[in-house]
Scaffold this motif. Structure first.
Motif, PDB file in Angstrom:
ATOM      1  N   TYR B 395      34.731   8.188  19.892  1.00 49.70           N
ATOM      2  CA  TYR B 395      33.517   7.502  19.465  1.00 49.70           C
ATOM      3  C   TYR B 395      33.697   5.988  19.507  1.00 49.70           C
ATOM      4  N   ASN B 396      34.844   5.504  18.993  1.00 50.76           N
ATOM      5  CA  ASN B 396      35.066   4.057  19.069  1.00 50.76           C
ATOM      6  C   ASN B 396      35.241   3.602  20.511  1.00 50.76           C
ATOM      7  N   TYR B 397      35.823   4.460  21.340  1.00 51.88           N
ATOM      8  CA  TYR B 397      35.986   4.107  22.755  1.00 51.88           C
ATOM      9  C   TYR B 397      34.623   3.941  23.409  1.00 51.88           C
ATOM     10  N   ILE B 398      33.699   4.868  23.103  1.00 51.67           N
ATOM     11  CA  ILE B 398      32.359   4.783  23.686  1.00 51.67           C
ATOM     12  C   ILE B 398      31.651   3.525  23.189  1.00 51.67           C
ATOM     13  N   ILE B 399      31.783   3.252  21.872  1.00 60.61           N
ATOM     14  CA  ILE B 399      31.139   2.051  21.322  1.00 60.61           C
ATOM     15  C   ILE B 399      31.700   0.802  21.988  1.00 60.61           C
ATOM     16  N   THR B 400      33.041   0.760  22.122  1.00 67.37           N
ATOM     17  CA  THR B 400      33.667  -0.407  22.752  1.00 67.37           C
ATOM     18  C   THR B 400      33.175  -0.561  24.181  1.00 67.37           C
ATOM     19  N   SER B 401      33.070   0.545  24.913  1.00 69.31           N
ATOM     20  CA  SER B 401      32.616   0.466  26.302  1.00 69.31           C
ATOM     21  C   SER B 401      31.205  -0.098  26.367  1.00 69.31           C
ATOM     22  N   VAL B 402      30.327   0.393  25.480  1.00 68.64           N
ATOM     23  CA  VAL B 402      28.948  -0.099  25.481  1.00 68.64           C
ATOM     24  C   VAL B 402      28.924  -1.588  25.137  1.00 68.64           C
ATOM     25  N   VAL B 403      29.726  -1.977  24.139  1.00 65.68           N
ATOM     26  CA  VAL B 403      29.773  -3.386  23.741  1.00 65.68           C
ATOM     27  C   VAL B 403      30.258  -4.241  24.899  1.00 65.68           C
ATOM     28  N   ASN B 404      31.305  -3.775  25.571  1.00 61.24           N
ATOM     29  CA  ASN B 404      31.823  -4.540  26.712  1.00 61.24           C
ATOM     30  C   ASN B 404      30.781  -4.672  27.796  1.00 61.24           C
ATOM     31  N   PHE B 405      30.029  -3.575  28.030  1.00 55.33           N
ATOM     32  CA  PHE B 405      28.990  -3.611  29.055  1.00 55.33           C
ATOM     33  C   PHE B 405      27.922  -4.624  28.682  1.00 55.33           C
ATOM     34  N   LEU B 406      27.503  -4.609  27.413  1.00 55.29           N
ATOM     35  CA  LEU B 406      26.486  -5.560  26.959  1.00 55.29           C
ATOM     36  C   LEU B 406      27.000  -6.990  27.083  1.00 55.29           C
ATOM     37  N   ASN B 407      28.296  -7.172  26.804  1.00 58.76           N
ATOM     38  CA  ASN B 407      28.865  -8.514  26.913  1.00 58.76           C
ATOM     39  C   ASN B 407      28.879  -8.997  28.350  1.00 58.76           C
ATOM     40  N   THR B 408      29.109  -8.084  29.296  1.00 55.10           N
ATOM     41  CA  THR B 408      29.073  -8.520  30.694  1.00 55.10           C
ATOM     42  C   THR B 408      27.652  -8.892  31.082  1.00 55.10           C
ATOM     43  N   LEU B 409      26.642  -8.342  30.397  1.00 54.56           N
ATOM     44  CA  LEU B 409      25.256  -8.715  30.679  1.00 54.56           C
ATOM     45  C   LEU B 409      24.907 -10.065  30.071  1.00 54.56           C
ATOM     46  N   GLY B 410      25.863 -10.634  29.316  1.00 57.67           N
ATOM     47  CA  GLY B 410      25.625 -11.953  28.764  1.00 57.67           C
ATOM     48  C   GLY B 410      25.294 -11.946  27.287  1.00 57.67           C
ATOM     49  N   LEU B 411      25.092 -10.739  26.717  1.00 55.55           N
ATOM     50  CA  LEU B 411      24.860 -10.680  25.268  1.00 55.55           C
ATOM     51  C   LEU B 411      26.186 -10.927  24.558  1.00 55.55           C
ATOM     52  N   ASN B 412      26.080 -11.460  23.369  1.00 60.44           N
ATOM     53  CA  ASN B 412      27.315 -11.705  22.639  1.00 60.44           C
ATOM     54  C   ASN B 412      27.407 -10.731  21.476  1.00 60.44           C
ATOM     55  N   VAL B 413      27.915  -9.527  21.759  1.00 58.71           N
ATOM     56  CA  VAL B 413      28.009  -8.495  20.739  1.00 58.71           C
ATOM     57  C   VAL B 413      29.462  -8.377  20.297  1.00 58.71           C
ATOM     58  N   VAL B 414      29.660  -8.229  19.014  1.00 60.24           N
ATOM     59  CA  VAL B 414      31.017  -8.068  18.494  1.00 60.24           C
ATOM     60  C   VAL B 414      31.311  -6.576  18.367  1.00 60.24           C
ATOM     61  N   ASP B 415      32.467  -6.185  18.853  1.00 59.25           N
ATOM     62  CA  ASP B 415      32.857  -4.785  18.726  1.00 59.25           C
ATOM     63  C   ASP B 415      33.073  -4.456  17.256  1.00 59.25           C
ATOM     64  N   PRO B 416      32.298  -3.489  16.694  1.00 55.59           N
ATOM     65  CA  PRO B 416      32.415  -3.243  15.240  1.00 55.59           C
ATOM     66  C   PRO B 416      33.754  -2.643  14.831  1.00 55.59           C
ATOM     67  N   GLN B 417      34.453  -1.951  15.743  1.00 58.98           N
ATOM     68  CA  GLN B 417      35.747  -1.321  15.396  1.00 58.98           C
ATOM     69  C   GLN B 417      35.646  -0.528  14.102  1.00 58.98           C
ATOM     70  N   ILE B 418      34.712   0.425  14.074  1.00 57.73           N
ATOM     71  CA  ILE B 418      34.422   1.144  12.825  1.00 57.73           C
ATOM     72  C   ILE B 418      35.625   1.991  12.396  1.00 57.73           C
ATOM     73  N   GLN B 419      35.985   1.851  11.122  1.00 56.86           N
ATOM     74  CA  GLN B 419      37.025   2.699  10.543  1.00 56.86           C
ATOM     75  C   GLN B 419      36.325   3.886   9.890  1.00 56.86           C
ATOM     76  N   TRP B 420      36.008   4.893  10.708  1.00 53.45           N
ATOM     77  CA  TRP B 420      35.111   5.957  10.263  1.00 53.45           C
ATOM     78  C   TRP B 420      35.588   6.664   9.000  1.00 53.45           C
ATOM     79  N   LEU B 421      36.881   6.870   8.890  1.00 50.17           N
ATOM     80  CA  LEU B 421      37.358   7.731   7.812  1.00 50.17           C
ATOM     81  C   LEU B 421      38.012   6.966   6.675  1.00 50.17           C
ATOM     82  N   THR B 422      38.064   5.629   6.766  1.00 52.48           N
ATOM     83  CA  THR B 422      38.707   4.882   5.691  1.00 52.48           C
ATOM     84  C   THR B 422      37.799   3.818   5.086  1.00 52.48           C
ATOM     85  N   ASP B 423      36.839   3.313   5.855  1.00 52.02           N
ATOM     86  CA  ASP B 423      35.948   2.287   5.327  1.00 52.02           C
ATOM     87  C   ASP B 423      35.002   2.911   4.304  1.00 52.02           C
TER      88      ASP B 423
END
Lengths: 407, 564
Positions: B395-423
């Motif tokens: 899930y984090n890999y998919i989120i990171t991939s989407v974020v990276n893709f959006l960043n290549t489009l010029g958007l400035n998105v920060v990868d949330p790096q969600i800690q699903w089971l500890t946050d």
């Protein structure tokens, strides 16, 4: 125009359906793929679905992983020699990344003993005001000697070509381009089954089988009595029965546990079976189905002198195959997947009498760093109901659908 | 007239009625002595004096019934037709039939328990583990029986196959029983006949069975009316259910209610403490604090802990509870339901509408969506635990991939790096996503069934009136679907309120994060880690009231709908 809209609508619908199908299936695909991986493969970053194993070749009598490097335009197969050498990574002050020197723009990578350390140091100030000091080395680069900063040092593994021992090179072993092939580790299943999961599988099968048969017997008998035999107090009793469906199991957890302790049934398989063969829901389901069977059929048989049991077994049971199948499937799923009750009664300790859900928790505790083993166990627990579902899909869907329609 | 069993030879009433009297006297003596015995026990399974007294009284009930039967029999033999509450002939017969039948069943259960027949399950598994090849025997029997059901085979071959499958199946079963030391078990059962209680129980079973059958067969003697002639069959057919219901449902339910008013725990006789458990569980305290420098805890009375604070201007409002974790777990559970409803129901509605439009391949999609609801929650929770892994999880890999893709489009998105089971802010969502994934297909199938029940004419009429697709959905589909929608909502909420397996499987560390502790998990902790059985029972009853309220709503709604 309308035709275009039609096809566009279809396309949209299928895109939606396929998107959700992938979302629903993906965890299962991940489970299967992980269960077929080896213990190193599961920790690959980024993750990937195909189970891969390294290609191995025998070199000087030992099996070694094969790497492929491109040297001078030619791809060569190489193996690690086991030696490593300390390298310095050099760069200029403007190329350095002060927050993380390993992310600097490195212009030279030289064995540290081949570079000449000078007395000079350079001090740079980081964004947060802290100072960082770097040693300056004389490094020979393309025949030219230059003075560069040592960004960091790191040990690199030595690789040698398989066909030519003189071709050597140094690289980070972890990120080196390893040759791999798709390799299904079917042995995981054997390994996990041998961790007493085989016994848990047999336990679960036995429990499920007996619970299903028991529920069918009591529900068919009870449903028949409620629908066809007239006796005083029947309707009151039926109301009480209906009411009991509304009582959630959580209320019964503590007293049922105490009851099992009193009967000395805790830690025993019997406690997973006998309390569960009485089901108000199943009785209700069978009653609803039986009530729809025409009375004439039964009356004719009874006049001919058939006993009630003959009527029930010979007429009602064959006529209500769909309801029986539905009930069987529901109780199968319930018994196979039940977790809270076995957890309370058998506990995580008594491995001999574990059912699969309990064994899964045990497996996930003792193999906290081997998801391949844990998910192999999950596959063993999940696949049987999935197979039954695929075989008897019609009854699953119809059973669920009818539960909704009747409310 | 209909009979349940074939008629068997009858004895004259002159023979079995004296036996019944004698048996009643013996039973009364046994029960009275048992009652005295229970009364005097120093320890009764750690359940406390009230339960002990209750049990002693319950044991006296057979004495009363035996007396009732004997009096009835005497009156009947004197040809008196008693008035008032005295037993009439047919009433006596009924009482005797039920009494002797239940006695027989209870004695049989006691005998089975004395023989330790229930240990046979373990022996059966042992036998199978030692001879796993027997599995092939059952598989072969199944294949043969499957083949015998194929229509294309000739009739004689089918019959042979059917017999072959029966022989294989039962043969394997017999070998399995032999391998499970069944014969050894049988001989050890025979050897128990040296014990007094085994002999007594066996005799009791035989006498009970004899008397029950005789009373059953002598209906006319006791003036049975014709329309009552089949009445006993209903009770007999229901008897397994009723007995099981009493032992494993009604009894525990009463016990649970009683325990919730005691301080029951391990190794101690519970004392009745009235509503104390409920008070400890539910009491809240509300205070205001003007000195913001003080810790909020100081505003509360002794025994209370901070549940939440709110600062408005110069005052701080402090909410305290005697048991904050209970309230937190309740909040988590309700929040869980609140999130599960849109996530598990709305997509299901959308998917079912698409599936209902008779596209090719609909059945395959329906099956795929349903698949997660057949799998064990513990198993799927373990899968999701690894999918949620912050480093190697997909899930984090998919989120990171989407974020990276959006960043290549010029958007400035920060990868949330969600800690699903500890946050702590995320853990509840992690459970909800898993639960929604698992319930989605189930709800889709329910909605689909509801949609298929809507008459096509309604849509045709709407089309003639010029309604477009969206208007049809709003004005035809949704109102017609409302019973199904209501059912789906209720089942989803009731499932959600009892969520336990998801957090148990998802979080490897113990204790699990506070924000992931659901009410049933809290109950489990109180009951089986702290062994506060009384307190846990009180939690269960509070939960029950909530769940029952919601279910009751559904029954009311359905009824009002049915009369429309």
């Amino acid at each position: 125009m309308t035709k275009l809209r039609f096809y566009l609508g279809r396309l949209l619908a299928y895109a939606l359906l396929i998107g959700f199908a992938v979302f629903m299936l993906f965890p299962f695909i991940y489970m299967m793929s992980t269960s077929l991986k080896n213990s190193n493969d599961v920790f690959r970053v980024p993750p990937q679905l195909f189970p891969l194993s390294p290609v191995q070749r025998e070199v000087n009598g030992t099996l070694k992983d094969v790497y492929s490097f491109e040297i001078d335009g030619r791809v060569r197969e190489m193996v690690q020699t086991g030696e490593s050498r300390n390298f310095g990574f050099f760069t200029t002050p403007d190329r350095i990344n002060l927050n993380n020197t390993r992310n600097s723009n490195i212009i030279a990578q030289v064995p540290i003993d081949e570079a000449l350390k000078t007395d000079k140091t350079i001090t740079l100030t980081r964004a947060d005001g802290k100072e960082a000091r770097f040693d300056v080395y004389e490094v020979t680069l393309d025949g030219k000697t230059e003075q560069l900063l040592l960004a960091y040092r790191s040990g690199l593994a030595e690789f040698v070509a398989i066909d030519d021992e003189t071709v050597k090179l140094y690289a980070v072993a972890r990120t080196a381009p390893k040759q791999e092939f798709i390799d299904f580790q079917w042995g995981n299943y054997n390994a996990v089954l041998n961790l007493q999961l085989d016994r848990a599988l047999v336990n679960t099968t036995l429990v499920t089988l007996l619970v299903v048969v028991g529920q069918l017997v009591t529900s068919i008998l009870g449903g028949y009595a409620f629908s066809r035999v007239e006796f005083r107090g029947r309707d009151t009793l039926f109301l009480v029965y209906l009411g009991s469906i509304m009582i959630p199991f959580v209320v019964l957890i503590i007293p049922m546990y105490r009851l099992m302790v009193l009967l000395e049934w805790q830690n025993r398989i019997v406690s997973l079976i006998v309390p569960w063969i009485f089901t108000a829901y199943g009785t209700f389901l069978m009653r609803q189905f039986f009530i729809a069977i025409p009375k004439e059929i039964e009356e004719a048989a009874l006049l001919d002198g058939c006993s009630r049991f003959r009527v029930l077994w010979g007429i009602f049971v064959p006529l209500s195959t769909p309801a029986i199948a539905t009930l069987a499937i529901f109780s199968f799923l319930y018994a196979w997947n039940s977790f809270l009750w076995p957890l309370l009664i058998i506990g995580e300790g008594n491995v001999t009498n574990h059912v699969l859900t309990l064994s899964l928790i045990r497996l996930s505790n003792s193999f906290a760093d081997q998801p391949n083993m844990v998910l192999t166990g999950a596959a063993i627990a999940i696949l049987p109901p999935v197979i039954v579902f695929v075989l008897a899909q019609k009854y699953f869907i119809e059973g669920v659908a009818s539960s909704g329609l009747k409310g | 007239m209909a009979s349940l069993v074939r008629r068997s030879p009858r004895l004259s009433p002159q023979i079995f009625i004296p036996i019944a009297h004698l048996w009643n006297v013996i039973l009364a003596l046994v029960c009275i002595s048992a009652s005295v015995n229970i009364w005097g026990l120093s320890d009764f399974g750690n359940l406390g004096r009230p339960v002990q007294v209750f049990a002693a009284v319950v044991v006296l009930v057979p004495v009363v019934i035996a007396l009732y039967i004997s009096v009835g029999l005497l009156l009947h033999s004197l040809r008196k037709n008693p008035s008032g509450w005295l037993p009439k002939g047919h009433q006596t017969r009924y009482a005797a039939m039920v009494f002797y039948y239940v006695g027989m069943v209870l004695c049989a259960a006691a005998l089975v328990e004395t023989w330790a027949i229930f240990d046979g399950f373990e022996f059966l598994v042992n036998g199978f583990m030692a001879n796993a090849w027997l599995g092939y025997g059952f598989a072969l029997a199944y294949v043969l029986s499957w083949l015998s059901g194929r229509t294309f085979l000739p009739e004689t071959l089918k019959r042979t196959l059917r017999y072959a499958s029966l022989v294989t199946g039962f043969g394997t079963l017999i070998i399995l029983l032999a391998a499970s030391d069944f014969v050894g078990g049988m001989t050890s059962i025979l050897s128990t006949y040296r014990q007094f209680n085994v002999i007594a129980l066996t005799i009791a079973i035989l006498v009970f069975a004899f008397l029950a059958t005789q009373f059953l067969l002598h209906g006319e003697h006791f003036g049975e009316r014709p329309h009552e002639r089949t009445s006993w069959q209903g009770w007999l057919l229901l008897s397994p259910n009723i007995i099981g219901f009493m032992i494993f449902f009604a009894g525990p339910l009463l016990l649970s209610f009683y325990l919730s008013f005691t301080n029951s725990t391990v190794g101690r006789t519970p004392e009745f403490i009235g509503l104390q458990n409920y008070i400890d569980l539910m009491t809240l305290e509300f205070q205001t604090q003007t000195n913001l420098a003080d810790p909020p805890q100081r505003a509360l009375s002794f025994g209370f802990n901070v549940l939440g604070t709110l600062e408005l201007g110069n005052t701080r409002y402090v909410l305290g509870a005697k048991d904050p974790l209970f309230w937190l777990s309740l909040r988590n559970t309700l929040l869980f339901c609140l999130l599960l409803v849109p996530l598990g129901v709305l997509p299901a509605l959308g998917l079912s509408v698409v599936l209902n439009s008779s596209l090719p391949g609909v059945k395959i999609f329906r099956a795929i969506y349903f698949l997660p609801s057949v799998a064990a929650v513990v198993g799927t929770a373990l899968i999701w635990r690894w999918l949620y892994d912050p480093v190697i999880g997909f899930y984090n890999y998919i989120i990171t991939s989407v974020v990276n893709f959006l960043n290549t489009l010029g958007l400035n998105v920060v990868d949330p790096q969600i800690q699903w089971l500890t946050d702590p802010n995320v853990v509840l969502f992690s459970i909800v996503f898993l639960a929604a994934w698992q319930i989605l297909g189930y709800n889709t199938v329910l909605f689909l069934a509801g949609l298929q029940g809507i008459p096509k004419q309604l849509y045709e009429a709407a089309q003639i009136d010029g309604a477009n697709r969206w208007q049809q959905f709003l004005n035809v589909t949704l109102p017609m679907l409302s019973p199904t929608t209501f059912f789906v909502l209720i089942t989803t909420i009731v499932t959600g309120l009892q969520v336990f397996n998801e957090p148990y499987g998802l979080f490897p560390a113990r204790p699990i994060p506070v924000n992931a502790t659901t009410s049933v998990f809290y109950l489990y902790n109180a009951g089986f880690f702290q062994f506060r059985f009384g307190y846990a029972s009180a939690i269960a009853w509070v939960l029950f009231v909530i769940i029952f309220g919601i279910t009751f709503l559904q029954f009311r709604f359905n009824r009002s709908n049915a009369y429309e």
